[in-house]
Design a protein around this motif. Structure first.
Motif, short mmCIF file in Angstrom:
data_model
loop_
_atom_site.label_atom_id
_atom_site.label_comp_id
_atom_site.label_asym_id
_atom_site.label_seq_id
_atom_site.Cartn_x
_atom_site.Cartn_y
_atom_site.Cartn_z
N GLU A 253 55.54 -32.58 17.57
CA GLU A 253 54.39 -33.39 16.78
C GLU A 253 53.50 -34.04 17.23
O GLU A 253 53.42 -35.40 17.29
CB GLU A 253 55.40 -34.22 15.67
N THR A 254 52.60 -33.31 17.72
CA THR A 254 51.40 -33.83 18.56
C THR A 254 50.18 -33.27 18.07
O THR A 254 48.94 -33.35 18.97
CB THR A 254 51.47 -33.53 20.21
N VAL A 255 50.08 -32.72 16.93
CA VAL A 255 48.92 -31.89 16.40
C VAL A 255 48.02 -32.72 15.25
O VAL A 255 48.58 -33.18 14.52
CB VAL A 255 49.44 -30.73 15.99
N THR A 256 46.82 -32.82 15.51
CA THR A 256 45.82 -33.14 14.42
C THR A 256 45.56 -31.91 13.90
O THR A 256 44.64 -31.25 14.66
CB THR A 256 44.57 -33.97 15.11
N TRP A 257 45.65 -31.68 12.61
CA TRP A 257 45.53 -30.63 11.80
C TRP A 257 44.10 -30.82 11.25
O TRP A 257 43.84 -31.85 10.49
CB TRP A 257 46.53 -30.17 10.85
N ILE A 258 43.20 -29.85 11.16
CA ILE A 258 41.97 -30.00 10.61
C ILE A 258 41.66 -28.71 9.78
O ILE A 258 41.54 -27.43 10.36
CB ILE A 258 40.65 -30.22 11.52
N ILE A 259 41.66 -28.91 8.66
CA ILE A 259 41.69 -27.61 7.51
C ILE A 259 40.35 -27.58 6.76
O ILE A 259 40.03 -28.50 6.10
CB ILE A 259 42.92 -27.66 6.45
N LEU A 260 39.67 -26.51 6.99
CA LEU A 260 38.33 -26.36 6.54
C LEU A 260 38.32 -26.22 5.04
O LEU A 260 39.26 -25.34 4.43
CB LEU A 260 37.55 -25.41 7.23
N ASN A 261 37.28 -26.80 4.16
CA ASN A 261 37.52 -26.82 2.84
C ASN A 261 36.76 -25.35 2.19
O ASN A 261 36.40 -25.23 0.87
CB ASN A 261 36.93 -27.99 2.37
N GLN A 262 36.56 -24.46 2.79
CA GLN A 262 36.19 -22.91 2.45
C GLN A 262 36.87 -22.13 3.30
O GLN A 262 37.08 -22.15 4.29
CB GLN A 262 34.57 -22.86 2.56
#
Length: 345
Positions: A253-262
């Motif tokens: 549990e060491t992840v910064t998730w970044i999900i793009l909005n397209q």
């Protein structure tokens, strides 16, 4: 134009040349860029119906206990009406550089392993929700469906997409390598791109679709010539972010998730080409790699933040048909047109 090259050495390399030694060093570096959990011999799988599938990850290896007990696990379902707008979240940046890379079938997935040299430096992820840290892209993982089954790991309002492309990076400001970072706070950032069906396939995804023919079976690999990871990204500054985990053993549990909005897009014909990838070695029974996604995990009251002003007091700017986030308020007569032209707005 050649999109990729075979992993055999070019003819001009001699066993004693500097080019030969450099080439060997790069390949050795790529072979070592695998997270610690994949070094052991246990043949884990994304297939929930077999021993070694996700339900057993936290039981079969002592270092994988977080897969069973963790409370900040990934992936999750992104629910637009529960997103928290945070004006401090800036757009993310990915260096626009070609990379040294190889495309490999690991058995569990297909993956691009990325190396670097003095002539081709590393590609980094910065800005966004990363608190000023610099993260070096280590690999790109592909999660996909097969046939009529979609295969993205994250879902939007319960909808799963055909594929998900994950650029996995580690914090070079704090840690010396991926293994150390994967087990440490603020160690990993994953930039996630959903892939939807469309009339044309993303340019860089087309290169990879062609290359899949060379890695049909486990442990097969091919070098990619001048691969450019940034071309896998859609043209958007809008992101969703949350704190979570790796979606493979040991689920740290060491992840910064970044999900793009397209999304980016793939044709159905090209998507079909990815179905000819197998979990097994050449000559053995053909067991498809796909679908290869982990099931949705509980959010457990985590904050899921966005830089999209998707809620307005006088206009509901959330659509549940697709991902459909509203970044800015528009007049009612414009709303349907913008939604039709760009479902992710």
């Amino acid at each position: 134009m050649r999109f990729f090259e075979c992993s055999s050495l070019p003819n001009h390399f001699s066993p004693f040349s500097s080019q030969f030694l450099t080439h060997l060093l790069i390949l050795h570096t790529l072979s070592l860029t695998v997270e610690a959990s994949t070094r052991n011999n246990y043949q884990w799988s994304y297939d929930s119906d077999v021993f070694g599938g996700p339900d057993f990850w936290g039981l079969v290896e002592k270092d994988w206990w977080m897969c069973r007990k963790g409370r900040l696990q990934s992936p999750i379902d992104i629910q637009p009406d529960r997103l928290l707008f945070d004006a401090s979240v800036k757009p993310v940046r990915l260096d626009k550089l070609p990379v040294l890379s190889e495309f490999v079938n690991t058995g569990q997935m297909v993956r691009i392993r990325i190396g670097y040299s003095t002539k081709k430096p590393s590609v980094n992820i910065t800005n966004g929700p990363l608190y000023g840290y610099r993260y070096r892209v280590q690999r790109i993982d592909f999660h996909m469906g097969r046939g009529k089954e979609n295969g993205s790991e994250h879902t939007i309002n319960g909808r799963r997409f055909p594929m998900e492309v994950q650029l996995v990076a580690f914090n070079t400001d704090l840690y010396p390598n991926f293994t150390a970072a994967s087990k440490s706070p603020h160690g990993i950032a994953i930039l996630s791109v959903l892939v939807d069906f469309g009339a044309q396939t993303n340019q860089e995804l087309t290169k990879l679709t062609i290359a899949t023919a060379s890695i049909s079976y486990k442990d097969q690999r091919v070098q990619m010539a001048d691969f450019e990871p940034w071309r896998l990204l859609p043209f958007t500054r809008d992101i969703i972010t949350y704190e979570g985990s790796l979606t493979s053993p040991g689920c740290h549990e060491t992840v910064t998730w970044i999900i793009l909005n397209q999304p980016i897009f793939i044709t159905r014909e090209h998507f079909e080409e990815w179905s000819h990838l197998y979990h097994t070695m050449e000559g053995a029974e053909k067991v498809p790699v796909a679908p290869n996604y982990r099931k949705i995990q509980e959010t457990n009251n985590r904050l899921v933040r966005t830089n999209i002003q998707h809620k307005m007091s006088y206009n509901c700017n959330v659509s549940v048909n697709k991902i459909h986030y509203r970044a800015n308020h528009v007049a009612p007569q414009q709303h349907s047109t913008r939604r039709h032209n760009n479902p992710f707005v």
